[in-house]
Design an enzyme around this catalytic site. Structure first.
Site, short mmCIF file in Angstrom:
data_model
loop_
_atom_site.label_atom_id
_atom_site.label_comp_id
_atom_site.label_asym_id
_atom_site.label_seq_id
_atom_site.Cartn_x
_atom_site.Cartn_y
_atom_site.Cartn_z
N HIS A 86 -7.37 0.79 4.92
CA HIS A 86 -6.08 1.35 5.42
C HIS A 86 -5.53 2.33 4.37
O HIS A 86 -5.04 3.40 4.71
CB HIS A 86 -5.13 0.19 5.68
CG HIS A 86 -3.83 0.60 6.30
ND1 HIS A 86 -3.66 0.71 7.65
CD2 HIS A 86 -2.64 0.93 5.74
CE1 HIS A 86 -2.41 1.10 7.91
NE2 HIS A 86 -1.78 1.23 6.76
N ASP A 93 6.20 3.96 4.46
CA ASP A 93 7.02 2.88 5.00
C ASP A 93 6.97 1.59 4.16
O ASP A 93 7.63 0.61 4.50
CB ASP A 93 6.67 2.59 6.47
CG ASP A 93 5.17 2.43 6.71
OD1 ASP A 93 4.38 2.85 5.84
OD2 ASP A 93 4.79 1.88 7.75
N HIS A 94 6.19 1.59 3.09
CA HIS A 94 6.14 0.42 2.19
C HIS A 94 6.39 0.82 0.73
O HIS A 94 6.76 -0.01 -0.08
CB HIS A 94 4.80 -0.30 2.31
CG HIS A 94 4.43 -0.57 3.73
ND1 HIS A 94 5.08 -1.52 4.49
CD2 HIS A 94 3.52 0.01 4.56
CE1 HIS A 94 4.58 -1.51 5.72
NE2 HIS A 94 3.65 -0.59 5.79
N HIS A 97 1.85 3.88 1.50
CA HIS A 97 2.33 4.66 2.64
C HIS A 97 3.85 4.70 2.59
O HIS A 97 4.48 3.81 2.02
CB HIS A 97 1.87 4.03 3.96
CG HIS A 97 0.46 4.39 4.34
ND1 HIS A 97 -0.28 3.69 5.25
CD2 HIS A 97 -0.35 5.40 3.89
CE1 HIS A 97 -1.49 4.26 5.38
NE2 HIS A 97 -1.55 5.29 4.56
N TYR A 151 -8.55 9.15 10.28
CA TYR A 151 -9.18 8.15 9.41
C TYR A 151 -10.70 8.34 9.33
O TYR A 151 -11.31 7.97 8.35
CB TYR A 151 -8.79 6.73 9.84
CG TYR A 151 -7.61 6.23 9.04
CD1 TYR A 151 -6.38 6.88 9.11
CD2 TYR A 151 -7.72 5.15 8.17
CE1 TYR A 151 -5.31 6.47 8.35
CE2 TYR A 151 -6.65 4.73 7.40
CZ TYR A 151 -5.45 5.39 7.48
OH TYR A 151 -4.39 4.98 6.71
N HIS A 196 4.42 -5.61 7.66
CA HIS A 196 5.29 -5.34 8.80
C HIS A 196 5.79 -6.66 9.38
O HIS A 196 5.01 -7.60 9.56
CB HIS A 196 4.53 -4.57 9.89
CG HIS A 196 4.35 -3.12 9.58
ND1 HIS A 196 5.34 -2.18 9.76
CD2 HIS A 196 3.29 -2.44 9.07
CE1 HIS A 196 4.90 -0.99 9.40
NE2 HIS A 196 3.66 -1.11 8.97
N HIS A 217 0.82 -1.21 0.00
CA HIS A 217 0.00 0.00 0.00
C HIS A 217 0.85 1.27 0.00
O HIS A 217 2.02 1.25 0.37
CB HIS A 217 -0.99 0.00 1.15
CG HIS A 217 -0.39 0.00 2.52
ND1 HIS A 217 0.10 -1.13 3.13
CD2 HIS A 217 -0.19 1.02 3.40
CE1 HIS A 217 0.55 -0.82 4.33
NE2 HIS A 217 0.39 0.47 4.53
#
Ligand code: ZN
Length: 296
Positions: free
Chosen positions: A172, A100-101, A98, A211, A245, A96
Site C-alpha cells: 500500500h 490521510d494518516h 499517505h 498502483y 481507518h 503509512h
C-alpha cells in the site's frame, strides 16, 4: 481542493477504484469522535474515519497517526479532553505515509516537540510531504515531517516500559507499518488481563491503475511485498483489532458497545482474520487482472 478517494473499506466492501474525494466526504472522515479509553493504557483520539491512538506511559504519550492535516487540531482537543497537554506527547508513529494518516504529523510534532519515528522506507515520503509517491507522484501532498528515527522491519519502540513493534506490511506504501503491542488492565475479578493489539496499516490497492501490480518500474517488487504482507498478517496474534481507518475495524459500533459497558468490545480476532482474508482475495483478483493486461 479535490483529493482522491483512498484505500477505503466501508461496511466491509472495498472501494474498487480511485475517484475524487469531495469536500463533504473529507469532512465526514474528519468528523469529531468523543475520545475514549479502549483498553488498559490505549485511547482513541482520532476522527471518525481517520484513526489516531494514544498510549499512556509513565514517561508520556505515544501517538500513532496524525490523520488529515486538519485532524491535528482534533487530536490535540481529544488529548486535552482526556486531561493531557500536547507536550505530553513524546513519540509520534505512523501507519503509512499517505495524506490521510500522515497529514497532521508535522503540526503535532511542532506543537509537542515529540520524536517522529517511522519505517525507513516511508520516512522518505514523510520527509517529502508525500511528493514523489510511486503511485501518485506529487498529486497528494501533505505537510512534510522530519523523521528523527528510521526503523527497520521488526524494530521496536519503547517509552517508559511500553513497547511497540513495527511490522513492515508493505505494498500500500513501501514502508506501510502494522504496529503491535501488548496492553494490560485489571478485569472485573481484579486479575490482570493482557491483550495483544494489532494496528493494521492497510493492504488495499486504492488505485489499481496507478498502483500497477505487474510491470511497475517505480516499484518492481510491489506484488511480492503485498504477498509477504498477507503472510505476516495471517500469522500475527491478535486480540484487540484496530486499524488506520475507523471503518476497517468497526470503530463506531464497537465504541458504542464499550460505552454500554462491554470492556472487551474491541477484542475481535475473527474480524481481523476476515479482513485480512477479504483484502488478500481482492488483491489476487487485481493482480490477475494486472498480469493479464501486462501480457504482450
Ligand atoms: Zn493509504
Amino acid at each position: 481542493m479535490r483529493q482522491p478517494f483512498l484505500a477505503l473499506v466501508l461496511g466491509g466492501l472495498f472501494a474498487l477504484s480511485a475517484s475524487a474525494q469531495t469536500a463533504d466526504e473529507r469532512a465526514s472522515w474528519n468528523a469529531p469522535v468523543e475520545p475514549f479509553r479502549i483498553f488498559g493504557p490505549l485511547y482513541y483520539v482520532g476522527a471518525k474515519e481517520v484513526s489516531s491512538f494514544a498510549i499512556k506511559t509513565p514517561g508520556g504519550l505515544v501517538v500513532i497517526d496524525g490523520g488529515l492535516p486538519e485532524t491535528a487540531a482534533r487530536i490535540e482537543a481529544s488529548l486535552q479532553k482526556l486531561g493531557w497537554k500536547i507536550t505530553d506527547v513524546k513519540i509520534l508513529l505512523n501507519s503509512h505515509s499517505h495524506f490521510d494518516h500522515a497529514g497532521g504529523l508535522a503540526e503535532l510534532k511542532k506543537k509537542s516537540g515529540a520524536r517522529m519515528m517511522a519505517d525507513e522506507r516511508d520516512a522518505v515520503q514523510l520527509e517529502s510531504g508525500g511528493k514523489g509517491d510511486f503511485a501518485w507522484g506529487d498529486d497528494n501532498p501533505f505537510p512534510a515531517v522530519k523523521v528523527d528515527r528510521r526503523l527497520k522491519d521488526g524494530e521496536t519502540v519503547t517509552l517508559a516500559g511500553v513497547t511497540l513493534t513495527a511490522h513492515r506490511t508493505a505494498g500500500h506504501t513501501k514502508g506501510c507499518t502494522t504496529w503491535t503491542a501488548t496492553f494490560e488492565e485489571k478485569n472485573d475479578k481484579g486479575d490482570t488481563e493482557r491483550l495483544r493489539a494489532v494496528f493494521y496499516c492497510s493492504t488495499s490497492v486504492p488505485d489499481p491503475k496507478n498502483y500497477r501490480l505487474a510491470g511497475n518500474p517505480r516499484y518492481p517488487e510491489i506484488a511480492a511485498d503485498y504477498e509477504r504482507s498477507f503472510k505476516i498478517l495471517r500469522d500475527l496474534p491478535c486480540d484487540l483489532y484496530l486499524g488506520a481507518h475507523g471503518s476497517m475495524f468497526g470503530l463506531e459500533e464497537k465504541a458504542a458497545r464499550l460505552r454500554a459497558g462491554d470492556r472487551r468490545a474491541f477484542v475481535d480476532p475473527a474480524g481481523f482474520r476476515s479482513f485480512v482474508e477479504k483484502s488478500e482475495k481482492r488483491f489476487h483478483e487485481l493482480l490477475a487482472e494486472a498480469r493479464a493486461a501486462a501480457k504482450p
